[in-house]
Design an enzyme around this catalytic site. Structure first.
Site, short mmCIF file in Angstrom:
data_model
loop_
_atom_site.label_atom_id
_atom_site.label_comp_id
_atom_site.label_asym_id
_atom_site.label_seq_id
_atom_site.Cartn_x
_atom_site.Cartn_y
_atom_site.Cartn_z
N ALA A 9 58.26 -14.10 -33.46
CA ALA A 9 58.64 -15.48 -33.76
C ALA A 9 60.15 -15.68 -33.63
O ALA A 9 60.62 -16.68 -33.08
CB ALA A 9 58.17 -15.86 -35.16
N TYR A 10 60.90 -14.72 -34.14
CA TYR A 10 62.36 -14.80 -34.06
C TYR A 10 62.83 -14.76 -32.61
O TYR A 10 63.66 -15.58 -32.19
CB TYR A 10 62.97 -13.64 -34.86
#
Length: 249
Positions: free
Chosen positions: A157-158
Site C-alpha cells: 500500500a505504501y
C-alpha cells in the site's frame, strides 16, 4: 548604490512534515543555505518549534505553521501564511507522509484509504497549491521511496501510494513548461528516522544496512543534501526520480 552593487532577496521555502525525520534535516539544510523556511507540521507543534529554534540559533530565519495536508483549504491557508510572513514562496519540499506496513491480504481498506489520503491526496493538494503560487525560478521536490523498486513484502500500500507521487512528479514537470519551475522527486532508501526504525528489531535494521555498499542505512542529512541541491543549484535536473539509497538498488 553604485552600479556594481546588487541586492538579493532571500528565497523562501516551505517544508511539509518539517517537524521530524527527513523534513527536519531538509528544513535545517535549506536554512543553512540561506533560505527563509516555513516549517510545516500537522500534530508535532513542539517538534516544529524545536526545529525553528535550532535554525534561528544557527543564524537562520524560520517559523512554524500547522495544516492538514489532505484539506485543500488548510493547505491554501498555509501558503497564505508563508506569503504573509515572507512575501512569497520559491521552494516547496513535501516530506509529509505515513508508512503503515502490512501484507496486502491483511490490510484493512480503511487503512489503505488513510495511506492514500495522506500520501497521494496530500501530495496532490500541496503540489497544486505550490504550483499555483510559486515564483519563477522555483523548485518543487516531492519525496517517494526506493521501495517502489525493491518489492519488499509488507510495503504494497505504501509503495503504491509513492508510485502515484512519482507519476505526478513526472507529469507536473512537463506541465510547468515556460514557468521556470522544476519538479523532481527524491526517493530515499532505508533511512534512520522513526518512520523507518520504529517497531523494527536492531538485528533487522543491521541486516538491511548490509544491502548498501557502505553497509549502513541512510541518514536524514543524506536525503536533505539531495533535496537542497534540487531546490537550489540543480536547475538542469527536472522531471526526475532521484534514488537516494546508497546503492541499495
Amino acid at each position: 548604490m553604485t552600479s556594481t552593487e546588487t541586492t538579493t532577496t532571500p528565497r523562501v521555502a516551505i517544508v511539509t512534515g518539517g517537524s521530524g525525520g527527513i523534513g527536519r534535516a531538509v528544513a535545517k539544510k535549506l536554512a543553512a543555505d540561506g533560505m527563509q523556511v516555513l516549517v510545516h507540521y500537522s500534530g508535532g507543534k513542539d517538534r516544529a518549534d524545536a526545529v525553528v529554534e535550532e535554525i534561528v540559533a544557527a543564524g537562520g530565519v524560520a517559523s512554524a505553521a500547522k495544516a492538514d495536508v489532505t484539506d485543500e483549504h488548510e493547505v491554501a491557508e498555509l501558503f497564505d501564511e508563508v506569503e504573509k510572513r515572507f512575501g512569497g514562496v520559491d521552494v516547496v519540499v513535501h516530506t509529509a507522509g505515513i508508512m503503515p506496513l502490512s501484507p496486502l491480504v491483511d490490510l484493512k481498506l480503511d487503512e489503505f484509504d488513510r495511506i492514500h489520503r495522506i500520501n497521494v491526496r496530500g501530495t496532490f493538494a500541496v503540489d497544486r497549491e505550490a504550483l499555483r503560487r510559486m515564483r519563477a525560478g522555483g523548485a518543487l521536490v516531492n519525496i517517494s521511496t526506493s521501495v517502489t523498486k525493491l518489492q519488499q513484502t509488507g510495503y504494497s500500500a505504501y509503495a503504491a501510494s509513492k508510485g502515484a507521487v512519482e507519476a505526478m512528479t513526472l507529469i507536473l514537470a512537463r506541465e510547468m513548461r515556460g514557468r521556470d519551475i522544476t519538479v523532481n522527486t527524491v526517493s530515499p532508501g532505508p533511512t534512520d528516522t522513526p518512520l523507518f526504525t520504529d517497531g523494527k528489531p536492531q538485528e533487522l535494521i543491521d541486516r538491511i544496512a548490509k544491502q548498501t555498499p557502505a553497509e549502513r542505512i541512510g541518514r536524514p542529512e543524506d536525503v536533505a543534501e539531495v533535496a537542497a541541491f534540487l531546490a537550489g543549484p540543480g536547475r538542469w535536473v527536472n522531471g526526475q526520480i532521484i534514488h537516494t539509497n546508497g546503492g541499495a538498488i
